[in-house]
Write a protein that holds these residues in place. Sequence first.
Motif, PDB file in Angstrom:
ATOM      1  N   ALA A   1      42.484  45.828  45.773  1.00 29.52           N
ATOM      2  CA  ALA A   1      42.935  44.466  46.059  1.00 29.52           C
ATOM      3  C   ALA A   1      41.958  43.752  46.982  1.00 29.52           C
ATOM      4  CB  ALA A   1      44.327  44.492  46.682  1.00 29.52           C
ATOM      5  N   GLU A   2      41.445  44.469  47.977  1.00 31.02           N
ATOM      6  CA  GLU A   2      40.489  43.865  48.906  1.00 31.02           C
ATOM      7  C   GLU A   2      39.178  43.518  48.197  1.00 31.02           C
ATOM      8  OE1 GLU A   2      40.871  42.903  52.127  1.00 31.02           O
ATOM      9  OE2 GLU A   2      42.987  43.319  51.716  1.00 31.02           O
ATOM     10  N   LYS A   3      38.747  44.400  47.305  1.00 32.28           N
ATOM     11  CA  LYS A   3      37.505  44.127  46.557  1.00 32.28           C
ATOM     12  C   LYS A   3      37.667  42.892  45.692  1.00 32.28           C
ATOM     13  CE  LYS A   3      35.183  47.348  44.532  1.00 32.28           C
ATOM     14  NZ  LYS A   3      34.853  48.510  43.673  1.00 32.28           N
ATOM     15  N   TYR A   8      36.299  37.251  44.672  1.00 36.45           N
ATOM     16  CA  TYR A   8      36.776  35.888  44.436  1.00 36.45           C
ATOM     17  C   TYR A   8      36.219  34.940  45.496  1.00 36.45           C
ATOM     18  CZ  TYR A   8      39.904  31.884  44.139  1.00 36.45           C
ATOM     19  OH  TYR A   8      40.395  30.613  44.046  1.00 36.45           O
ATOM     20  N   LYS A   9      36.240  35.354  46.754  1.00 34.02           N
ATOM     21  CA  LYS A   9      35.724  34.511  47.831  1.00 34.02           C
ATOM     22  C   LYS A   9      34.239  34.230  47.640  1.00 34.02           C
ATOM     23  CE  LYS A   9      38.977  35.650  51.563  1.00 34.02           C
ATOM     24  NZ  LYS A   9      39.115  36.261  52.906  1.00 34.02           N
ATOM     25  N   ILE A  10      33.478  35.273  47.260  1.00 36.80           N
ATOM     26  CA  ILE A  10      32.037  35.101  47.043  1.00 36.80           C
ATOM     27  C   ILE A  10      31.783  34.114  45.905  1.00 36.80           C
ATOM     28  CG2 ILE A  10      29.919  36.246  46.290  1.00 36.80           C
ATOM     29  CD1 ILE A  10      30.997  38.803  47.655  1.00 36.80           C
ATOM     30  N   GLY A  11      32.496  34.318  44.805  1.00 33.59           N
ATOM     31  CA  GLY A  11      32.314  33.433  43.655  1.00 33.59           C
ATOM     32  C   GLY A  11      32.715  32.013  43.956  1.00 33.59           C
ATOM     33  N   LYS A  12      33.846  31.844  44.638  1.00 36.48           N
ATOM     34  CA  LYS A  12      34.348  30.503  44.965  1.00 36.48           C
ATOM     35  C   LYS A  12      33.414  29.799  45.935  1.00 36.48           C
ATOM     36  CE  LYS A  12      38.010  27.732  44.417  1.00 36.48           C
ATOM     37  NZ  LYS A  12      37.476  26.533  45.065  1.00 36.48           N
ATOM     38  N   LEU A  13      32.931  30.510  46.940  1.00 34.95           N
ATOM     39  CA  LEU A  13      32.028  29.919  47.921  1.00 34.95           C
ATOM     40  C   LEU A  13      30.718  29.502  47.258  1.00 34.95           C
ATOM     41  CD1 LEU A  13      31.395  29.222  50.869  1.00 34.95           C
ATOM     42  CD2 LEU A  13      30.531  31.555  51.160  1.00 34.95           C
ATOM     43  N   THR A  14      30.191  30.360  46.398  1.00 34.51           N
ATOM     44  CA  THR A  14      28.939  30.036  45.702  1.00 34.51           C
ATOM     45  C   THR A  14      29.129  28.819  44.808  1.00 34.51           C
ATOM     46  OG1 THR A  14      28.408  32.410  45.671  1.00 34.51           O
ATOM     47  CG2 THR A  14      27.069  30.968  44.296  1.00 34.51           C
ATOM     48  N   LEU A  15      30.249  28.777  44.108  1.00 37.00           N
ATOM     49  CA  LEU A  15      30.524  27.641  43.227  1.00 37.00           C
ATOM     50  C   LEU A  15      30.660  26.352  44.029  1.00 37.00           C
ATOM     51  CD1 LEU A  15      31.266  26.461  40.439  1.00 37.00           C
ATOM     52  CD2 LEU A  15      33.630  27.145  40.873  1.00 37.00           C
ATOM     53  N   ASP A  16      31.383  26.411  45.144  1.00 37.70           N
ATOM     54  CA  ASP A  16      31.635  25.206  45.928  1.00 37.70           C
ATOM     55  C   ASP A  16      30.383  24.671  46.611  1.00 37.70           C
ATOM     56  OD1 ASP A  16      34.273  25.334  45.205  1.00 37.70           O
ATOM     57  OD2 ASP A  16      34.955  26.288  47.067  1.00 37.70           O
ATOM     58  N   THR A  17      29.388  25.539  46.804  1.00 34.55           N
ATOM     59  CA  THR A  17      28.168  25.109  47.498  1.00 34.55           C
ATOM     60  C   THR A  17      26.990  24.934  46.547  1.00 34.55           C
ATOM     61  OG1 THR A  17      27.640  27.431  48.000  1.00 34.55           O
ATOM     62  CG2 THR A  17      28.832  26.174  49.687  1.00 34.55           C
ATOM     63  N   LEU A  36      35.488  39.320  38.484  1.00 36.06           N
ATOM     64  CA  LEU A  36      35.907  40.492  39.248  1.00 36.06           C
ATOM     65  C   LEU A  36      37.057  40.164  40.194  1.00 36.06           C
ATOM     66  CD1 LEU A  36      32.377  41.983  40.027  1.00 36.06           C
ATOM     67  CD2 LEU A  36      34.154  43.058  38.634  1.00 36.06           C
ATOM     68  N   GLY A  37      37.177  38.881  40.556  1.00 34.54           N
ATOM     69  CA  GLY A  37      38.261  38.470  41.442  1.00 34.54           C
ATOM     70  C   GLY A  37      39.348  37.702  40.733  1.00 34.54           C
ATOM     71  N   VAL A  38      39.450  37.884  39.425  1.00 33.99           N
ATOM     72  CA  VAL A  38      40.370  37.076  38.620  1.00 33.99           C
ATOM     73  C   VAL A  38      41.833  37.239  39.050  1.00 33.99           C
ATOM     74  CG1 VAL A  38      40.719  38.808  36.798  1.00 33.99           C
ATOM     75  CG2 VAL A  38      40.874  36.358  36.248  1.00 33.99           C
ATOM     76  N   ASP A  39      42.176  38.388  39.639  1.00 34.09           N
ATOM     77  CA  ASP A  39      43.567  38.612  40.066  1.00 34.09           C
ATOM     78  C   ASP A  39      43.987  37.644  41.166  1.00 34.09           C
ATOM     79  OD1 ASP A  39      43.758  40.642  38.255  1.00 34.09           O
ATOM     80  OD2 ASP A  39      43.389  42.247  39.699  1.00 34.09           O
ATOM     81  N   MET A  40      42.998  37.051  41.837  1.00 36.81           N
ATOM     82  CA  MET A  40      43.298  36.118  42.927  1.00 36.81           C
ATOM     83  C   MET A  40      43.589  34.711  42.416  1.00 36.81           C
ATOM     84  SD  MET A  40      43.166  37.964  45.650  1.00 36.81           S
ATOM     85  CE  MET A  40      43.814  39.310  44.645  1.00 36.81           C
ATOM     86  N   ILE A  41      43.278  34.465  41.157  1.00 34.77           N
ATOM     87  CA  ILE A  41      43.479  33.125  40.599  1.00 34.77           C
ATOM     88  C   ILE A  41      44.927  32.955  40.182  1.00 34.77           C
ATOM     89  CG2 ILE A  41      42.832  31.538  38.743  1.00 34.77           C
ATOM     90  CD1 ILE A  41      40.091  32.832  38.691  1.00 34.77           C
TER      91      ILE A  41
END
Length: 238
Positions: A1-3, A8-17, A36-41
């Motif tokens: 879950a942490e991974k 998700y945070k890495i992907g979202k941050l990269t996308l937003d910037t 890889l972070g799709v469970d967070m969506i």
Amino acid sequence: AEKSKLHYKIGKLTLDTTDDAALQKKLFYIVDQLNLGVDMIQGAEEREKLAVFNLDAGKKAKASAAYGPAFGYLQKGIGLLKDHPWQKQYELTLSLYSESTEAAYLMGNLDRMNELAEITIINAKTTLDKINIYLSRINACMAREDYQGAINVALPVLNLLGLRLPQNPTQLHVGMELLKLKIRLLGMKPEDILNLPRMTDPTRLAAEKIIVSIGHAAFYMKPNMLAMVILRGIGGFR
């Protein structure tokens, strides 16, 4: 879950910037992280956006001949669709299934290609929406040197597109078609033909794609049919 949360945070941050101009350069990295972070969506809008990104990544990978990764992205995109996607997200769903069908063919996974093709043919609204599926099936037949199979796929499609051909054209059919074409070209000079406007009719363009795809098969199996499709393609459908 942490991974999953971290990806998700890495992907979202990269996308937003990342601005639009640089997005294509970072597309695979962003999509890989978000997948890889799709469970967070949670939200439907964000899932659809990621599905679109997977579609773009699949197309880009396929264009680079990375058919396996392309298929993986496209299948991820399909997995992100809503319930009843053919009703709620038609254009996106059609694109994902059409691209997946072609990627499966290019990978040589013909069983999966046929599964995806059947789903698309059942759910696609128009013949034009199904053209890429038929082309994948024709190309799969050609790859197996099943030339008659390619023709059997193509003829009903051409018929639906308004280009009706006899199953077994004779030299008489070809001669009549040639005569009709000569009549249509009476009084035209070569420069007149060269200056004709580019074809824009989507139905005609789709038919031309099918014609080109079976040229090799017709040459070997039914040379008169090759002559017929060329003459009809030049002279217009009747």
